[in-house]
Design a protein around this motif. Structure first.
Motif, mmCIF file in Angstrom:
data_model
loop_
_atom_site.group_PDB
_atom_site.id
_atom_site.type_symbol
_atom_site.label_atom_id
_atom_site.label_comp_id
_atom_site.label_asym_id
_atom_site.label_seq_id
_atom_site.Cartn_x
_atom_site.Cartn_y
_atom_site.Cartn_z
ATOM 1 N N ASP A 152 -42.282 104.456 32.670
ATOM 2 C CA ASP A 152 -42.394 103.411 31.663
ATOM 3 C C ASP A 152 -42.263 104.041 30.276
ATOM 4 O O ASP A 152 -41.941 105.223 30.139
ATOM 5 N N GLY A 153 -42.512 103.260 29.234
ATOM 6 C CA GLY A 153 -42.358 103.764 27.874
ATOM 7 C C GLY A 153 -43.255 104.947 27.578
ATOM 8 O O GLY A 153 -42.836 105.909 26.916
ATOM 9 N N LEU A 154 -44.505 104.888 28.061
ATOM 10 C CA LEU A 154 -45.432 105.992 27.836
ATOM 11 C C LEU A 154 -44.937 107.262 28.507
ATOM 12 O O LEU A 154 -44.940 108.346 27.901
ATOM 13 N N ALA A 155 -44.502 107.136 29.756
ATOM 14 C CA ALA A 155 -44.034 108.308 30.496
ATOM 15 C C ALA A 155 -42.808 108.925 29.840
ATOM 16 O O ALA A 155 -42.702 110.154 29.726
ATOM 17 N N ILE A 156 -41.883 108.096 29.386
ATOM 18 C CA ILE A 156 -40.671 108.608 28.749
ATOM 19 C C ILE A 156 -41.016 109.330 27.448
ATOM 20 O O ILE A 156 -40.498 110.417 27.157
ATOM 21 N N SER A 157 -41.923 108.752 26.655
ATOM 22 C CA SER A 157 -42.329 109.379 25.400
ATOM 23 C C SER A 157 -43.010 110.720 25.649
ATOM 24 O O SER A 157 -42.726 111.718 24.971
ATOM 25 N N LEU A 158 -43.915 110.748 26.634
ATOM 26 C CA LEU A 158 -44.609 111.993 26.946
ATOM 27 C C LEU A 158 -43.643 113.051 27.468
ATOM 28 O O LEU A 158 -43.753 114.231 27.119
ATOM 29 N N MET A 159 -42.693 112.632 28.316
ATOM 30 C CA MET A 159 -41.740 113.603 28.855
ATOM 31 C C MET A 159 -40.852 114.173 27.756
ATOM 32 O O MET A 159 -40.505 115.366 27.773
ATOM 33 N N LEU A 160 -40.485 113.354 26.781
ATOM 34 C CA LEU A 160 -39.702 113.863 25.657
ATOM 35 C C LEU A 160 -40.487 114.930 24.896
ATOM 36 O O LEU A 160 -39.949 115.984 24.541
ATOM 37 N N LEU A 161 -41.773 114.656 24.658
ATOM 38 C CA LEU A 161 -42.618 115.619 23.951
ATOM 39 C C LEU A 161 -42.782 116.897 24.765
ATOM 40 O O LEU A 161 -42.714 118.016 24.224
ATOM 41 N N LEU A 162 -42.989 116.753 26.078
ATOM 42 C CA LEU A 162 -43.124 117.922 26.945
ATOM 43 C C LEU A 162 -41.847 118.757 26.934
ATOM 44 O O LEU A 162 -41.897 119.991 26.885
ATOM 45 N N CYS A 163 -40.702 118.089 26.980
ATOM 46 C CA CYS A 163 -39.430 118.813 27.001
ATOM 47 C C CYS A 163 -39.216 119.602 25.723
ATOM 48 O O CYS A 163 -38.691 120.721 25.750
ATOM 49 N N VAL A 164 -39.615 119.025 24.583
ATOM 50 C CA VAL A 164 -39.497 119.747 23.316
ATOM 51 C C VAL A 164 -40.360 121.006 23.347
ATOM 52 O O VAL A 164 -39.916 122.098 22.985
ATOM 53 N N CYS A 165 -41.614 120.849 23.796
ATOM 54 C CA CYS A 165 -42.534 121.996 23.859
ATOM 55 C C CYS A 165 -42.038 123.046 24.845
ATOM 56 O O CYS A 165 -42.028 124.246 24.537
#
Length: 299
Positions: free
Chosen positions: A9-22
């Motif tokens: 969902d939107g939360l998961a996609i946002s968190l995964m984007l942040l994780l990928c950056v880190c």
């Protein structure tokens, strides 16, 4: 507790984007501290520091830690695989670039989705998702094609690349263990603590046994790198990752991580002066297209 997992969902996609950056910055951070501290020692120390943070986090939340709930043996296996992954990463970074390591390490979703397709109900991929996996993988190859086929490869760099691929296999196996055992319903903090404690012991032992426990004069860059690796990577992002594995389809989460090597190469350009040309731009588009495809409804 329900073991039903849902699409992103939107939360998961946002968190995964942040994780990928880190995670994309992770290999660069290790490289930046290499002149002062061996990579294996870096990862051992960050794992130990993060384990302490997880303990404080569990105390703050009032979470207990029992070895009699059936998680002990799966936890040991997951911890050993986790340690194996980062042992391969730490050794491989001595021979290959941060960009190459990111590409091979984050090929793990290929192995993960293949295994989950057969082992975990509800994790199967339809035709669109398989096309997305293939498209994303081709995108990564295209983005790094100039680096792979420039004729400058050596046996040392090939060894580093091979260790990156081995790390991907270890990572994929870790996800399979977590998803197919009682760790799938265990608190994320407990799952992470197993892995951090075991990784600290094994990696520190390896560093001591191989003479990689010496530290040079600590600089601001070294301290910043170690702090980032400990607090952000080994504690915050890994805790978030295991929390998400309990709630969302692992195959969708894993394929989303194809973005990580793109961020890794981007940070390499900014901080390590890695050259990037047209293949990277084309590959980035293919990876993004693949992620969109893999998150479409299965049919």
């Amino acid at each position: 507790m329900s073991t039903q997992h849902k699409p992103l969902d939107g939360l998961a996609i946002s968190l995964m984007l942040l994780l990928c950056v880190c995670w994309g910055f992770q290999q660069v951070a290790v490289k930046l501290a290499l002149p002062v501290m061996p990579s294996t020692l870096q990862i051992a120390l960050r794992s130990g520091g993060a384990a302490l943070l997880v303990c404080f986090f569990m105390l703050w939340r009032g979470e207990g830690f029992s070895l009699r709930d059936g998680t002990f043996w799966p936890g040991l296996v997951a911890g050993a695989l986790f340690a194996g992954e980062f042992l391969c990463v730490s050794i491989g970074l001595n021979y290959t670039t941060a960009s190459h390591m990111s590409v091979f390490l984050y090929s793990a979703p290929i192995f993960t989705v293949l295994a989950l397709h057969w082992l975990v109900p509800g994790e199967g991929l339809g035709r669109m998702q398989w096309c997305g996996v293939l498209t994303a993988f081709v995108g990564i190859v295209v983005a790094l094609a100039a680096g792979f086929f420039d004729g400058e490869a050596t046996w040392a760099s090939l060894l580093g690349d091979a260790l990156g691929l081995a790390a991907a296999l270890f990572w994929g196996a870790t996800i399979i263990v977590i998803k197919t055992t009682c760790l799938s319903t265990a608190p994320a903090s407990k799952t992470l603590l197993y892995q951090l404690v075991i990784a600290t012991g094994l990696l520190l032992g390896f560093a001591l046994a191989t003479g990689q426990a010496s530290i040079g004069t600590m600089t601001a860059v070294t301290w910043s790198s170690l702090l980032f690796q400990t607090v952000v990577i080994a504690f915050a992002t890994f805790l978030t990752w295991f929390w998400m594995l309990r709630r969302y389809l692992a195959s969708r989460l894993s394929v989303f991580s194809f973005l990580t090597p793109l961020f890794g190469v981007g940070f390499g350009v900014l901080l390590l002066n890695d050259p990037v040309g047209l293949p990277f731009a084309i590959g980035a588009i293919l990876v993004l297209l693949g992620i969109v495809m893999v998150n479409q409804r299965r049919y």
